[in-house]
Design a protein around this motif. Structure first.
Motif, PDB file in Angstrom:
ATOM      1  N   ALA A 154     -62.185  67.912  86.628  1.00  0.00           N
ATOM      2  CA  ALA A 154     -62.548  66.856  85.687  1.00  0.00           C
ATOM      3  C   ALA A 154     -61.311  66.396  84.913  1.00  0.00           C
ATOM      4  O   ALA A 154     -61.098  65.202  84.697  1.00  0.00           O
ATOM      5  CB  ALA A 154     -63.620  67.356  84.732  1.00  0.00           C
ATOM      6  N   ASP A 155     -60.479  67.369  84.506  1.00  0.00           N
ATOM      7  CA  ASP A 155     -59.259  67.019  83.761  1.00  0.00           C
ATOM      8  C   ASP A 155     -58.324  66.163  84.609  1.00  0.00           C
ATOM      9  O   ASP A 155     -57.761  65.174  84.137  1.00  0.00           O
ATOM     10  CB  ASP A 155     -58.504  68.286  83.339  1.00  0.00           C
ATOM     11  N   PHE A 156     -58.168  66.561  85.868  1.00  0.00           N
ATOM     12  CA  PHE A 156     -57.238  65.829  86.731  1.00  0.00           C
ATOM     13  C   PHE A 156     -57.774  64.416  86.996  1.00  0.00           C
ATOM     14  O   PHE A 156     -57.008  63.446  86.993  1.00  0.00           O
ATOM     15  CB  PHE A 156     -57.015  66.592  88.046  1.00  0.00           C
ATOM     16  N   ALA A 157     -59.082  64.299  87.188  1.00  0.00           N
ATOM     17  CA  ALA A 157     -59.680  62.975  87.368  1.00  0.00           C
ATOM     18  C   ALA A 157     -59.427  62.127  86.123  1.00  0.00           C
ATOM     19  O   ALA A 157     -59.070  60.953  86.199  1.00  0.00           O
ATOM     20  CB  ALA A 157     -61.173  63.095  87.646  1.00  0.00           C
ATOM     21  N   MET A 158     -59.576  62.768  84.955  1.00  0.00           N
ATOM     22  CA  MET A 158     -59.370  62.055  83.690  1.00  0.00           C
ATOM     23  C   MET A 158     -57.910  61.623  83.527  1.00  0.00           C
ATOM     24  O   MET A 158     -57.636  60.506  83.084  1.00  0.00           O
ATOM     25  CB  MET A 158     -59.802  62.962  82.525  1.00  0.00           C
ATOM     26  N   ASP A 159     -56.980  62.503  83.909  1.00  0.00           N
ATOM     27  CA  ASP A 159     -55.554  62.142  83.829  1.00  0.00           C
ATOM     28  C   ASP A 159     -55.284  60.882  84.634  1.00  0.00           C
ATOM     29  O   ASP A 159     -54.489  60.029  84.245  1.00  0.00           O
ATOM     30  CB  ASP A 159     -54.668  63.261  84.401  1.00  0.00           C
ATOM     31  N   ASN A 160     -55.929  60.786  85.800  1.00  0.00           N
ATOM     32  CA  ASN A 160     -55.718  59.621  86.658  1.00  0.00           C
ATOM     33  C   ASN A 160     -56.433  58.396  86.118  1.00  0.00           C
ATOM     34  O   ASN A 160     -55.948  57.273  86.252  1.00  0.00           O
ATOM     35  CB  ASN A 160     -56.169  59.922  88.082  1.00  0.00           C
ATOM     36  N   ALA A 161     -57.580  58.640  85.493  1.00  0.00           N
ATOM     37  CA  ALA A 161     -58.334  57.520  84.917  1.00  0.00           C
ATOM     38  C   ALA A 161     -57.588  56.910  83.737  1.00  0.00           C
ATOM     39  O   ALA A 161     -57.922  55.816  83.275  1.00  0.00           O
ATOM     40  CB  ALA A 161     -59.715  57.979  84.496  1.00  0.00           C
ATOM     41  N   ALA A 162     -56.560  57.621  83.236  1.00  0.00           N
ATOM     42  CA  ALA A 162     -55.789  57.092  82.113  1.00  0.00           C
ATOM     43  C   ALA A 162     -54.939  55.896  82.506  1.00  0.00           C
ATOM     44  O   ALA A 162     -54.417  55.191  81.647  1.00  0.00           O
ATOM     45  CB  ALA A 162     -54.906  58.196  81.527  1.00  0.00           C
ATOM     46  N   CYS A 163     -54.822  55.646  83.809  1.00  0.00           N
ATOM     47  CA  CYS A 163     -54.015  54.505  84.283  1.00  0.00           C
ATOM     48  C   CYS A 163     -54.522  53.203  83.673  1.00  0.00           C
ATOM     49  O   CYS A 163     -55.709  52.920  83.707  1.00  0.00           O
ATOM     50  CB  CYS A 163     -54.079  54.411  85.814  1.00  0.00           C
ATOM     51  N   ILE A 164     -53.568  52.428  83.098  1.00  0.00           N
ATOM     52  CA  ILE A 164     -53.962  51.161  82.481  1.00  0.00           C
ATOM     53  C   ILE A 164     -53.570  49.972  83.343  1.00  0.00           C
ATOM     54  O   ILE A 164     -53.656  48.820  82.913  1.00  0.00           O
ATOM     55  CB  ILE A 164     -53.360  51.027  81.060  1.00  0.00           C
ATOM     56  N   GLY A 165     -53.080  50.241  84.549  1.00  0.00           N
ATOM     57  CA  GLY A 165     -52.733  49.158  85.467  1.00  0.00           C
ATOM     58  C   GLY A 165     -51.648  48.238  84.957  1.00  0.00           C
ATOM     59  O   GLY A 165     -51.661  47.034  85.214  1.00  0.00           O
ATOM     60  N   CYS A 166     -50.677  48.808  84.224  1.00  0.00           N
ATOM     61  CA  CYS A 166     -49.662  47.977  83.578  1.00  0.00           C
ATOM     62  C   CYS A 166     -48.635  47.431  84.556  1.00  0.00           C
ATOM     63  O   CYS A 166     -47.940  46.464  84.265  1.00  0.00           O
ATOM     64  CB  CYS A 166     -48.954  48.775  82.485  1.00  0.00           C
TER      65      CYS A 166
END
Ligand code: HEM
Ligand code: FES
Lengths: 253, 224
Positions: A154-166
């Motif tokens: 779950a943590d690793f998925a969340m780390d990746n979900a932090a991407c803001i597509g900048c």
């Protein structure tokens, strides 16, 4: 020491996507270390407007590091010298009085310059549209704990979900490759039960789209993870590669 | 496009071919280096080792596989390098070395690779397809030992060889680790180990092969 700085900017000015651009020199006075980089640019733009000149076009929205709009290369580094910061989050105290600062737009075939520092980042949206979502119907939110997900996963998925597509990953990459973005967007879904079911189809269509859009091939230069304001690591790229290689022999069904 | 061709046309597909062929070449070089040790034992050992390899039934198949590995690797490598140069038509005016990511080795892969490719062609031309000395009293056994000593008696040959081996070391110092990353082996548990192994491997092949060239030079063509 006074905390007011005078800075010498060289800013990329380009009328539109068809024109040829070039650098313009600007002197900005009375810059406080507490200003953000964008506030410094605002001050310059106000001066330009007062002089009747065309203000510098740059993208911004949230100004708190979550929208990913504030794209620009500052002295050759995506979003400037700060680690894990966007341009809007970067304070002017990273610079010294009298510094020369060169500001350029993201440069990649897939990110054409629209005007000055503003580029068209819709290529990233197109990668998402190719499969960065969940198609299966899951109904209402399930009963808590009816779907078990390990804490680390779950943590690793969340780390990746932090991407803001900048776009900093592709902008910083010597090959203008969008692998870190695509890896983050596939990883956040593939690791969780809802996203797992379509993971093979998703990784195929998103990588296909990424290639079609003219992004380069990853050669593991690791500048993407250094530039990422959210600290997403190339471990995600390796995970996506594993998933993609799996599609050679297996499919979702 | 069929699923196979679309896989190999994709960026990740191409990279997986590079990584697999690259790692196979990495393995081949170890075998080659170990085989060279026969040189130190003496002319008989080296000539017989070479004769043993060449008289092996399937040697043509193995040679063809090896050639295919090199050609595939070089072909995809140069194709990737070309496509990547297209992905950023207007380059940045400022490129700062932030010290994060990218190394000299990683940014020069196509160049070191090309040096290795040129070296390889010459290497085969000068040695494998070079002068054919025969071992006296032994039917059909090539005196490859003599050829090596004669070839490396020229300082220019030794110098070029060492330049190529330095390029190889630089190439593999990034390539070894990079291949694992490409193939999806990346985890904080062993990433540090892979990075160190990559450097260790590069030093081993770079110094190892150069050692044999220098050793051969010091034999003065075998006529001391
Ligand atoms: C004995 C010779 C060689 C060995 C052991 C070797 C090994 C490797 C390895 C392990 C990689 C990493 C693959 C990856 O990251 O997925 C690599 C990458 C590369 N090789 Fe080679 N290689 C050799 C010769 C060549 C030749 C002849 C060329 C062609 C000109 C070449 C061009 C490249 C390029 C451009 C890359 C960069 C691709 C990348 O980083 O993704 N190499 N090599
Ligand atoms: S303006 Fe939203 S991240 Fe900078």
């Amino acid at each position: 020491m006074s905390d007011e700085m005078t800075l010498y900017l060289q800013v990329w000015r380009q009328k539109d996507s068809k024109s040829k651009g070039g650098f313009q020199n600007y002197k900005v006075e009375n810059v406080s270390g507490d200003m953000s980089f964008l506030e410094m640019l605002d001050m310059l733009n106000e001066n330009l407007a007062r002089e009747g000149k065309d203000p510098i076009q740059y993208d911004h929205d949230c100004r708190e590091g979550i929208c990913g709009a504030c794209s620009c290369m500052i002295n050759g580094e995506a979003h400037g010298p700060g680690k894990k910061t966007t341009t809007c989050e970067m304070h002017m105290r990273h610079f010294n009085d009298g510094d020369a600062i060169i500001i350029e737009p993201w440069r990649a075939k897939a990110f054409p310059v629209l005007k000055d520092l503003a580029v068209d980042r819709s290529a990233y949206d197109k990668i998402i549209m190719a499969g960065g979502f969940i198609e299966v119907k899951y109904g209402n939110a399930p009963e808590a704990n009816s779907m078990m997900v390990g804490k680390e996963v779950a943590d690793f998925a969340m780390d990746n979900a932090a991407c803001i597509g900048c776009g900093a990953c592709a902008a910083a990459c010597p090959n203008a490759s969008a692998m870190l973005f695509t890896a983050a967007k596939t990883t956040q879904l593939s690791l969780l039960p809802q996203g797992k079911v379509e993971s093979k189809k998703r990784v195929q269509s998103m990588i296909k789209k990424m290639d079609e859009l003219g992004f380069g091939n990853c050669t593991n230069e690791r500048l993407c993870e250094a530039a990422c304001p959210k600290g997403i690591s190339i471990i995600s790229i390796a995970r996506m590669n594993r998933e993609y290689m799996g599609t050679l022999l297996k499919s979702d069904y | 496009m069929s699923w196979v061709s679309s896989y190999f046309a994709s960026s990740v597909g191409k990279k997986s071919v590079m990584a697999l062929t690259g790692l196979s070449l990495v393995g081949f070089l170890v075998v080659h280096l170990v085989g060279n040790i026969n040189m130190l034992i003496g002319s008989d050992a080296f000539n017989h080792y070479s004769h043993f390899l060449l008289s092996f039934e399937g040697i043509y198949v193995l040679e063809a596989v090896l050639a295919a590995l090199f050609l595939l690797h070089a072909f995809f490598g140069l194709m990737i390098a070309f496509q990547n140069s297209q992905a950023r038509p207007d380059s940045y005016s400022v490129q700062t070395k932030s010290g994060r990511g990218t190394t000299f080795a990683s940014s020069t892969m196509p160049y070191t690779g090309t040096i290795i490719l040129i070296f390889l062609i010459l290497h085969l031309f000068d040695l494998k397809f070079g002068e054919h000395y025969s071992v006296p009293n032994e039917e059909g056994v090539r005196d490859i030992y003599k050829l090596v000593l004669v070839y490396f008696s020229k300082p220019l040959h030794v110098a070029w060889y060492i330049i190529a081996m330095i390029s190889l070391a630089i190439h593999t110092s990034h390539g070894f680790w990079s291949a694992f990353q490409t193939l999806g082996f990346s985890h904080p548990k062993y990433d540090g180990f892979l990075r160190k192994s990559s450097i260790a491997y590069a030093v081993l092949v770079g110094a190892g092969f150069s050692f044999f060239a220098i050793w051969a030079y010091l034999q003065h063509g075998g006529n001391v």
